[in-house]
Design an enzyme around this catalytic site. Structure first.
Site, PDB file in Angstrom:
ATOM      1  N   ASN A 118      35.434  47.288  48.154  1.00 33.27           N
ATOM      2  CA  ASN A 118      34.190  46.318  48.340  1.00 33.27           C
ATOM      3  C   ASN A 118      34.612  44.773  48.275  1.00 33.27           C
ATOM      4  O   ASN A 118      33.806  43.903  48.124  1.00 33.27           O
ATOM      5  CB  ASN A 118      33.243  46.559  47.307  1.00 33.27           C
ATOM      6  CG  ASN A 118      33.899  46.156  45.802  1.00 33.27           C
ATOM      7  OD1 ASN A 118      35.007  45.871  45.597  1.00 33.27           O
ATOM      8  ND2 ASN A 118      33.088  46.752  44.694  1.00 33.27           N
ATOM      9  N   GLN A 286      26.017  43.339  30.853  1.00 33.19           N
ATOM     10  CA  GLN A 286      25.323  44.163  32.031  1.00 33.19           C
ATOM     11  C   GLN A 286      24.501  45.303  31.401  1.00 33.19           C
ATOM     12  O   GLN A 286      25.442  46.099  31.021  1.00 33.19           O
ATOM     13  CB  GLN A 286      26.204  44.162  33.139  1.00 33.19           C
ATOM     14  CG  GLN A 286      26.579  42.728  33.612  1.00 33.19           C
ATOM     15  CD  GLN A 286      27.146  42.902  35.072  1.00 33.19           C
ATOM     16  OE1 GLN A 286      27.925  41.872  35.563  1.00 33.19           O
ATOM     17  NE2 GLN A 286      27.346  43.991  35.547  1.00 33.19           N
ATOM     18  N   HIS A 310      24.244  42.287  39.327  1.00 31.06           N
ATOM     19  CA  HIS A 310      25.425  42.407  39.909  1.00 31.06           C
ATOM     20  C   HIS A 310      25.415  43.504  41.097  1.00 31.06           C
ATOM     21  O   HIS A 310      25.242  44.699  41.202  1.00 31.06           O
ATOM     22  CB  HIS A 310      26.200  42.904  38.796  1.00 31.06           C
ATOM     23  CG  HIS A 310      27.615  43.282  39.074  1.00 31.06           C
ATOM     24  ND1 HIS A 310      28.733  43.770  38.069  1.00 31.06           N
ATOM     25  CD2 HIS A 310      28.373  43.008  40.314  1.00 31.06           C
ATOM     26  CE1 HIS A 310      29.680  43.723  38.589  1.00 31.06           C
ATOM     27  NE2 HIS A 310      29.811  43.331  39.981  1.00 31.06           N
TER      28      HIS A 310
HETATM   29  P1  NAI Z   1      43.441  41.702  43.162  1.00 34.09           P
HETATM   30  O1  NAI Z   1      43.952  42.258  42.335  1.00 34.09           O
HETATM   31  O2  NAI Z   1      43.580  42.019  44.698  1.00 34.09           O
HETATM   32  O3  NAI Z   1      43.618  40.140  43.108  1.00 34.09           O
HETATM   33  C1  NAI Z   1      43.407  39.489  41.745  1.00 34.09           C
HETATM   34  C2  NAI Z   1      44.099  38.201  41.738  1.00 34.09           C
HETATM   35  O4  NAI Z   1      43.949  37.485  40.759  1.00 34.09           O
HETATM   36  C3  NAI Z   1      45.677  38.715  41.845  1.00 34.09           C
HETATM   37  O5  NAI Z   1      46.419  37.977  42.932  1.00 34.09           O
HETATM   38  C4  NAI Z   1      46.231  38.152  40.416  1.00 34.09           C
HETATM   39  O6  NAI Z   1      47.451  37.668  40.479  1.00 34.09           O
HETATM   40  C5  NAI Z   1      45.371  36.832  40.080  1.00 34.09           C
HETATM   41  N1  NAI Z   1      45.162  36.384  38.807  1.00 34.09           N
HETATM   42  C6  NAI Z   1      45.139  37.177  37.416  1.00 34.09           C
HETATM   43  N2  NAI Z   1      44.972  36.383  36.448  1.00 34.09           N
HETATM   44  C7  NAI Z   1      44.950  34.989  37.075  1.00 34.09           C
HETATM   45  C8  NAI Z   1      44.722  33.943  36.607  1.00 34.09           C
HETATM   46  N3  NAI Z   1      44.780  33.846  34.991  1.00 34.09           N
HETATM   47  N4  NAI Z   1      44.803  32.824  37.206  1.00 34.09           N
HETATM   48  C9  NAI Z   1      44.832  32.711  38.544  1.00 34.09           C
HETATM   49  N5  NAI Z   1      44.972  33.959  39.282  1.00 34.09           N
HETATM   50  C10 NAI Z   1      45.024  35.070  38.277  1.00 34.09           C
HETATM   51  O7  NAI Z   1      41.729  41.923  42.983  1.00 34.09           O
HETATM   52  P2  NAI Z   1      40.638  41.570  44.029  1.00 34.09           P
HETATM   53  O8  NAI Z   1      40.212  42.873  44.784  1.00 34.09           O
HETATM   54  O9  NAI Z   1      40.745  40.329  44.667  1.00 34.09           O
HETATM   55  O10 NAI Z   1      39.262  41.377  42.884  1.00 34.09           O
HETATM   56  C11 NAI Z   1      39.197  40.449  41.866  1.00 34.09           C
HETATM   57  C12 NAI Z   1      38.012  40.771  40.911  1.00 34.09           C
HETATM   58  O11 NAI Z   1      36.950  40.657  41.301  1.00 34.09           O
HETATM   59  C13 NAI Z   1      38.409  42.110  40.281  1.00 34.09           C
HETATM   60  O12 NAI Z   1      39.147  42.121  39.237  1.00 34.09           O
HETATM   61  C14 NAI Z   1      36.640  42.157  39.791  1.00 34.09           C
HETATM   62  O13 NAI Z   1      36.629  41.586  38.359  1.00 34.09           O
HETATM   63  C15 NAI Z   1      36.102  41.453  40.645  1.00 34.09           C
HETATM   64  N6  NAI Z   1      35.155  42.136  41.766  1.00 34.09           N
HETATM   65  C16 NAI Z   1      33.691  41.607  41.592  1.00 34.09           C
HETATM   66  C17 NAI Z   1      33.113  42.594  42.489  1.00 34.09           C
HETATM   67  C18 NAI Z   1      31.548  42.377  42.290  1.00 34.09           C
HETATM   68  O14 NAI Z   1      30.696  43.217  42.739  1.00 34.09           O
HETATM   69  N7  NAI Z   1      30.960  41.025  41.897  1.00 34.09           N
HETATM   70  C19 NAI Z   1      33.737  43.502  43.152  1.00 34.09           C
HETATM   71  C20 NAI Z   1      35.040  43.722  43.293  1.00 34.09           C
HETATM   72  C21 NAI Z   1      35.591  42.913  42.439  1.00 34.09           C
END
Ligand code: NAI
Length: 360
Positions: A118, A286, A310
């Site tokens: 997503n 949530q 959400h």
């Molecule tokens: P991803 O794993 O592709 O990317 C996450 C990035 O965040 C990684 O590059 C990681 O190194 C970086 N990261 C981790 N800790 C960090 C920090 N302290 N400072 C800076 N960068 C940091 O994950 P993706 O697919 O981009 O998703 C990210 C988050 O978005 C998910 O873990 C989830 O919590 C949230 N999400 C929310 C959704 C919604 O419906 N609102 C749906 C999908 C994801």
């Protein structure tokens, strides 16, 4: 035969009328019939709070738990201690922070999510929220519904995205897609902060500059979007001190996880006008309690709140992808096949991804 427990959100009338709402208890991720026809037990519920909840009653002997981040079953250390048979926790979606990953590792429970399912849906929502906040859309629309008409009252706090400095905390799948989409708005500069490198070709393909510190991002940007997972290193990351480092009148968007941002810090910053706006779809609890202050907080000019339930990652387009992805993860488990490495968060007692914090 295995026992699969799924905690999903209730769809009610909407789910009866719209069968593509796969993430609901009514539509059972679209694979309930398949699972049962294979001889497995499939318990589906939205009742997830407290020791008498259906979730806690069935977690004691479930082999597989499926839950979505939209209505998450919180799998704490205590729940894991109760879940004697649990071997696999599947996130139908992206973001597995609702599971205590360290406790899962102690028990060698695999946690897998449907990576990428997503991420476009969320990136679009981020850009939309940015526009909604910067252009002061919400009070403008409320004015119309109130049968009113006052251009100056709205325009005094409405700006363009063009010419602004915009940064993302986290440049993974979502953060990167947000940067890609923002290029079209001709911002002054796009910035990203992440401890993980982008692949060289991906970095070269966008006009965005990497900053070395979070402080640089905080103090330089007009608009900041949070796109990192919730883990020990990001819980409460955006607190009073971090917000004080942001420019006065900046906008903050968080579609990652509510608990990355401190609840009261945002309320106070919006009230004082230090933040011109805050928006997103994720909450520290949530469903959000009815009296959660993020529901009706406002800036001094009566706007600046772009919060929604959400749903950014649960569009109908996304639901088919994460439902199919969750089915695939379960199918592989049942067949004794390895999981797609991109989907695995923890396995065999250790982290399989670098996204949930920097570890040795
Ligand atoms: P991803 O794993 O592709 O990317 C996450 C990035 O965040 C990684 O590059 C990681 O190194 C970086 N990261 C981790 N800790 C960090 C920090 N302290 N400072 C800076 N960068 C940091 O994950 P993706 O697919 O981009 O998703 C990210 C988050 O978005 C998910 O873990 C989830 O919590 C949230 N999400 C929310 C959704 C919604 O419906 N609102 C749906 C999908 C994801």
């Amino acid at each position: 035969m295995v026992k699969v427990l799924a905690v999903l959100y209730s769809g009610g009338k909407a789910a009866q009328e719209e069968s593509r709402l796969f993430g609901t208890i009514e539509n059972r991720l679209g694979f309930g019939d398949w699972l049962e026809s294979e001889g497995h037990e499939f318990i589906v519920t939205d009742d997830k709070e407290g020791p008498n909840s259906v979730f806690q009653q069935h977690i004691v002997d479930a082999d597989i738990l499926v839950t979505t981040p939209f209505h998450p079953a919180y799998v704490t250390k205590e729940i894991i201690a109760k879940a004697k048979n649990l071997k696999l926790a599947v996130t139908a979606g992206v973001g597995s922070d609702h599971v205590d990953l360290n406790a899962a590792n102690e028990r060698k429970i695999t946690v897998a999510e449907v990576s990428g399912s997503n991420v476009v849906s969320v990136a679009e929502h981020v850009v939309m929220t940015m526009l909604v906040l910067v252009r002061n859309f919400v009070p403008a629309h409320e004015q119309i519904i109130a049968h009113d008409w006052n251009v100056a009252q709205i325009a005094r706090n409405a700006f363009d995205i063009e010419g602004k400095t915009i940064g993302t905390i986290g440049a993974g799948r979502i953060g990167y897609r947000v940067l890609q989409r923002l290029e079209a708005f001709n911002p002054k500069e796009l910035l990203w902060f992440d401890y993980t490198d982008l692949p060289a070709d991906a970095a070269a393909a966008i006009k965005a500059r990497r900053v070395d510190t979070l402080d640089e991002l905080l103090s330089t940007c007009d608009v900041i979007t949070v796109n990192c997972p919730l883990h020990e290193g990001t819980r409460g990351l955006i607190d009073e001190k971090a917000i004080a480092k942001m420019k006065k009148g900046a906008w903050l968007i968080n579609t990652a996880r509510g608990a990355i941002v401190k609840r009261e810090a945002v309320v106070e910053a919006l009230k004082s006008g230090h933040l011109a706006g805050y928006g997103g779809d994720v909450w520290d609890l949530q469903p959000a309690p009815k009296d959660h202050p993020w529901r009706d907080m406002r800036n001094p000019l009566g706007g600046g709140n772009a919060m929604v339930a959400h749903y950014s990652g649960t569009t109908l387009d996304a639901q088919i992808r994460y439902a199919n992805g969750a089915k695939d993860i379960i199918k592989r488990y049942l067949a004794g096949q390895p999981q797609d490495p991109a989907n695995v968060i923890v396995e065999n007692g250790g982290y399989a991804t670098r996204a949930y914090g920097q570890r040795k």
